[in-house]
Design an enzyme around this catalytic site. Structure first.
Site, PDB file in Angstrom:
ATOM      1  N   LYS A 239      -6.861   4.022   8.087  1.00 39.39           N
ATOM      2  CA  LYS A 239      -5.807   4.898   7.572  1.00 39.39           C
ATOM      3  C   LYS A 239      -6.263   6.355   7.541  1.00 39.39           C
ATOM      4  CE  LYS A 239      -3.646   1.353   4.656  1.00 39.39           C
ATOM      5  NZ  LYS A 239      -3.380   0.907   3.280  1.00 39.39           N
TER       6      LYS A 239
ATOM      7  N   SER B  80       0.802  -1.228   0.000  1.00 36.90           N
ATOM      8  CA  SER B  80       0.000   0.000   0.000  1.00 36.90           C
ATOM      9  C   SER B  80       0.832   1.274   0.000  1.00 36.90           C
ATOM     10  CB  SER B  80      -0.956   0.005   1.203  1.00 36.90           C
ATOM     11  OG  SER B  80      -0.240   0.010   2.412  1.00 36.90           O
TER      12      SER B  80
END
Length: 810
Positions: free
Chosen positions: A719, A676
């Protein structure tokens, strides 16, 4: 000590040793041995007797026979049926084999015979008296030797003869007897024998004590048996029932009232019949009684009535927990279906989320909302399959597994059963507990769950199982497939504030013996605690900080320093010390080669800063920060893409040949992995190679391909919330993650701007601050550079305005 040499036939002995002065019968059957005896009879009847080292050896060699033995005289010879002979021999003296003259057709040896000469001094006399006394005690205790033997021994004057006769009467191992036989010196032989007899005395004394204890126990058992038989006879005459019969009738009565399933009832009655036939004091009887007690204590037919009131259940859930919308909604859905479908099986839910978000306490609230019993077992560290299924009754101290134990604790067949930390189970040589849980958590099988101890099916279909985990990827796939997973994300700042006001503050004030009049904490103060003293997905550390404030407040009040304490943002450091975290932007300045990324772990989301620098070298790329293989490959893919687009980005080709690139992700002690951070590392590399600064208030996440495409990643909610905590204003996400924005709370989305991208070119256009990208031949405006890119389209460049977010210029 004089000696003489003799040539004699040798008779090897098996499992027996002959001392001098010893008279004994020997049965001889081996061909060589018979020939040796016949040869002795032809000559002067003298023969040499030596013992074999191993009695099992049928054909001994020279190495199999001890060197020291006894010269003996054959007194009688008797031939027996079957070709064997029996001889009567008398030991004469010790002798040592000097050499073997021949081995066929029988052994013949040359031996050195020892004659015993001694001076009877004080030492020898003392040893003789000690030996005789010990031997007398041994004869009295062992009762294996006739008392007349002692009389004959006492009158002996020769110390050597005394020692040999006593040794011949002791029940010693062949090795010990051989050791005595090899003691040629008189004093040495007497000392050895004194030690051996003393040791034998200790053993005989122990045997005597053991025999006395066993005899007493047998007498006690016989006495009890006799008295019980008498008691039975008396009870029979009086018309009273036997205690054992009465116990079994009581068990039968309880079983009939317990409303067992047919199979369980048959099993229990069969065990009662076994108990009836056993002696009351038998060890197996205690095992059967314990089994019947377990069977009778289980809730085979007992259940609690559900409170099917959705509004009341919602009130209970809201009162106990703030937020947690998804699990609360699932519980109310279950209640609605229960009202319509009476025979519905209990759901099996798996609450997955970071520590401290209320997974375990939510299970207790669900039980309260449904008005059911609540049971919790922790599976953390469980690695034995028997913990789930129990042990079979053949094992000493066997018990049912923790599932059956939990059902007995609940006392009803439909409790809320919480299996905590299901992702922390392990497996080893004792089995795999996760495999044993497959039957427990399968609605199609758990109606006939069989515990190894109970050995009869138990219905778990009415139980509402709730499991908790921090990381669902640690749960075995077959087990995860049987559960309905509900993700519980970390709390937002507003949720933490409300939880602190509604739950944590009142609880800690009460626990510390304070009242609301004694302590006042404003909302801004709690917010400062959340922002600058904690950084977590849950509220455990927040509760600890509030507890610390309460402790210091209690100390001030008890010490008489204040009657009432007001905690403000100005005096908060007096209670909690210097702030541990900096609240605000992740980076304070726009810098070259520094980009803020977003990460997701099993304890929640976090931000991470990626740093890239260049220095003269040979075009190598170095990666540091304890990165995993996937992350390293992602960095390599981003580097390859940037290198392939060097001309469009205005990067001199020499940068890749004469300059080295170093990528570092701080907090190097923490392992990091995953794809990611692909676009984040690519942006940082593009920044340092072009010399363009990166916006400090921006964060991004997404996987990059060699073609520059941006692929979706997981953990978006966690996140985004971590980026919000860090003060980020603009977040770049993969376009395919647009669906995940719906999970983000509205109040958080209002404070952030989101850019959804499909290609790394869009990321660079947003993140890099310089407005023009210099090509080697032409200078393109940013918009023109983007439009000339074959990977870019009008659909790709869409900007999603979320709940009032402001659009930045491209």
């Amino acid at each position: 000590m004089n000696s003489e040499i003799k040539s004699l036939p040798l008779l090897p002995l098996r499992g027996i040793l002959v001392f001098p002065y010893m008279v004994i019968h020997l049965d001889v059957g081996r061909e060589k041995s018979i020939q040796a005896i016949e040869e002795a009879m032809v000559q002067d009847r003298m023969i040499f007797l030596a013992t074999q080292r191993e009695a099992q050896t049928d054909e001994p060699t020279v190495d199999d026979i001890y060197n020291i033995g006894t010269v003996a005289e054959v007194k009688q010879l008797l031939k027996l049926p079957g070709g064997t002979i029996r001889v009567l021999v008398e030991g004469i003296a010790r002798a040592k084999i000097e050499k073997y003259e021949h081995q066929d057709p029988y052994f013949r040896v040359e031996v050195q015979q020892y004659s015993e000469e001694f001076e009877k001094g004080a030492e020898v006399e003392a040893l003789m008296r000690s030996l005789v006394y010990q031997f007398e005690q041994y004869v009295k205790l062992s009762k294996r030797i006739p008392p007349e033997t002692v009389v004959s021994v006492v009158n002996l004057e020769e110390p050597g003869r005394l020692a040999d006769i006593i040794a011949s009467h002791l029940a010693l191992k062949i090795e010990d007897k051989q050791n005595v036989l090899e003691s040629v010196e008189i004093v040495d032989r007497l000392e050895k024998l004194c030690g051996i007899v003393a040791k034998e005395l200790e053993i005989v004394e122990l045997e005597r004590k053991i025999n006395i204890r066993v005899r007493k126990q047998m007498e006690k058992t016989q006495k009890e048996y006799y008295l019980r038989e008498q008691m039975k006879a008396i009870q029979k005459e009086l018309g009273e029932k036997d205690e054992r019969v009465a116990e079994c009738e009581e068990f039968r009565e309880k079983i009939s009232k317990a409303k067992f399933p047919k199979e369980a009832e048959e099993k229990a009655l069969k065990e009662v019949e076994r108990l009836e036939k056993m002696p009351p004091m038998a060890a197996e009887a205690a095992v059967v009684r314990n089994y019947l007690d377990w069977m009778l204590s289980l809730p085979w037919s007992k259940s609690t009535k559900d409170r099917i009131d959705i509004n009341a259940a919602e009130e209970v859930l809201e009162a106990d927990h703030y937020g947690l919308k998804d699990p609360k909604e699932r519980i109310t859905e279950y209640l609605a279906i229960r009202k319509l479908a009476k025979k519905m099986k209990g759901p099996i839910l798996c609450l997955v989320g970071p520590p401290g978000v209320g997974k375990t306490s939510l299970g207790r609230s669900v039980a309260r909302a449904l008005d059911r019993k609540f049971v919790r077992i922790s599976l953390g560290g469980v690695r034995d399959e028997a913990e789930i299924r129990g042990h079979r009754r053949t094992y000493v101290g066997a018990m049912p597994g923790r599932v059956i134990q939990g059902m007995r604790t609940a006392g009803s067949k439909n409790p809320v059963f919480l299996l905590d930390e299901i992702d922390k189970m392990a497996s080893d040589f004792r089995g795999d507990p996760s495999s044993a849980l497959l039957e427990v958590l399968d609605p199609e099988q758990n109606s006939t769950f069989s515990d190894h101890y109970i050995e009869t099916p138990f219905d778990l279909s009415n139980v509402m199982f709730i499991t908790t985990a921090n990381n669902m990827y640690s749960i075995p796939r077959p087990l995860l497939d049987r559960m309905e997973v509900i993700q519980i994300s970390g709390y937002t700042e507003e949720e933490k504030l409300q939880i602190a006001k509604r739950h944590l503050m009142p609880k800690q004030i009460k626990d510390h013996g304070l009242t609301e009049e004694m302590i006042q904490i404003s909302e801004n103060t709690i917010l400062k605690v959340i922002r600058e003293y904690t950084r977590e997905s849950g509220v455990r550390n927040l509760e600890r900080k509030i507890a610390s404030i309460c402790r210091k407040t209690a100390k001030k009040i008890v010490a008489g320093q204040a009657e009432k304490v007001k905690v403000t943002t100005q005096n908060l450091e007096q209670f909690l010390g210097i702030p541990r975290y900096r609240y605000g932007v992740a980076e304070q300045n726009d810098e070259v080669g520094t980009v803020t990324g977003m990460a997701w772990t099993e304890v929640g989301g976090d931000t991470l800063v990626i740093e890239v620098t260049t220095y003269k070298g040979t075009g190598r790329m170095t990666l540091t920060g304890k990165l995993g293989d996937v992350m390293k490959e992602s960095a390599q893919a981003g580097y390859s893409f940037i290198r392939s687009r060097a001309q469009e980005l205005g990067i001199d080709q020499e940068m890749f040949e004469k300059w080295d690139l170093h990528i570092h992700i701080p907090e190097g002690a923490i392992p990091k992995d995953g794809p990611s951070a692909g676009i984040t590392m690519a942006t940082a590399m593009a920044s340092v190679l072009t010399g363009r600064k990166v916006r400090h208030d921006i964060a991004m996440t997404g996987e990059i391909t060699l073609r520059g495409r941006v692929l979706p990643v997981g953990g978006i909610k966690e996140k985004v919330m971590a980026a919000h905590r860090a003060g980020i204003k603009l977040i770049i996400l993969p376009n395919d993650n647009k669906k995940d924005l719906e999970d983000i709370p509205v109040n958080i989305k209002k404070q952030l701007e989101f850019k959804l991208v499909d290609h790394i070119d869009q990321v660079l256009a947003i993140a890099l601050l310089e407005k023009e990208v210099v090509d080697t031949t032409t200078v393109l405006e940013p918009e023109a550079a983007v439009m000339d890119n074959p990977h870019f389209s009008a659909v790709d460049s869409q900007e999603v305005q979320q709940q009032g977010g402001t659009q930045l210029p491209s």
